[in-house]
Design a protein around this motif. Structure first.
Motif, PDB file in Angstrom:
ATOM      1  N   PHE A   1     -11.866  15.797  -4.946  1.00  0.00           N
ATOM      2  CA  PHE A   1     -12.168  17.104  -5.515  1.00  0.00           C
ATOM      3  C   PHE A   1     -13.511  17.025  -6.246  1.00  0.00           C
ATOM      4  O   PHE A   1     -13.761  16.068  -6.967  1.00  0.00           O
TER       5      PHE A   1
ATOM      6  N   GLN B   1     -15.830  19.363  -8.793  1.00  0.00           N
ATOM      7  CA  GLN B   1     -15.910  20.588  -9.583  1.00  0.00           C
ATOM      8  C   GLN B   1     -17.354  21.071  -9.676  1.00  0.00           C
ATOM      9  O   GLN B   1     -18.259  20.286  -9.922  1.00  0.00           O
TER      10      GLN B   1
ATOM     11  N   TYR C   1     -11.599  25.561  -1.321  1.00  0.00           N
ATOM     12  CA  TYR C   1     -11.843  25.458  -2.757  1.00  0.00           C
ATOM     13  C   TYR C   1     -10.706  26.119  -3.528  1.00  0.00           C
ATOM     14  O   TYR C   1      -9.952  26.928  -2.992  1.00  0.00           O
TER      15      TYR C   1
ATOM     16  N   LEU D   1     -10.945  27.406 -10.636  1.00  0.00           N
ATOM     17  CA  LEU D   1     -10.326  26.755 -11.796  1.00  0.00           C
ATOM     18  C   LEU D   1     -10.377  27.614 -13.048  1.00  0.00           C
ATOM     19  O   LEU D   1      -9.404  27.694 -13.781  1.00  0.00           O
TER      20      LEU D   1
ATOM     21  N   THR E   1     -15.734  28.353 -12.528  1.00  0.00           N
ATOM     22  CA  THR E   1     -15.692  26.974 -12.042  1.00  0.00           C
ATOM     23  C   THR E   1     -14.777  26.895 -10.829  1.00  0.00           C
ATOM     24  O   THR E   1     -13.691  27.479 -10.829  1.00  0.00           O
TER      25      THR E   1
ATOM     26  N   SER F   1     -13.262  24.088  -7.638  1.00  0.00           N
ATOM     27  CA  SER F   1     -13.067  22.706  -7.226  1.00  0.00           C
ATOM     28  C   SER F   1     -13.096  22.678  -5.706  1.00  0.00           C
ATOM     29  O   SER F   1     -12.253  23.294  -5.047  1.00  0.00           O
TER      30      SER F   1
END
Length: 70
Positions: free
Chosen positions: A6, A8, A46, A49, A59, A61
């Motif tokens: 992952f 970010q 994705y 977040l 945001t 990930s």
């Protein structure tokens, strides 16, 4: 066996618009995905977040998967 990774990424201020005021962008995401693909990873999507009060995604990930050799 598969390995999952992952990455970010946070949206950065990239300008000002009329509707919501400021604009945020995920600069460099396409290049990061391209580099990972060239390294043998597969892009799986994705997950958002965090979001701003306006509902805009702040945001994300990025999800990558790679088949490991036994």
């Amino acid at each position: 066996m598969k390995k999952v990774d992952f990455v970010q990424i946070k949206a950065e201020l990239c300008g000002y618009g009329l509707g919501q005021g400021t604009r945020y962008c995920f600069d460099g995401v396409e290049e990061l995905i391209r580099q990972r693909l060239e390294s043998g990873w597969e892009y799986d999507g994705y997950v958002p977040l965090t979001t701003r009060g306006t509902g805009a995604i702040e945001t994300i990930s990025l999800i990558f998967r790679k088949e490991l050799e036994d």
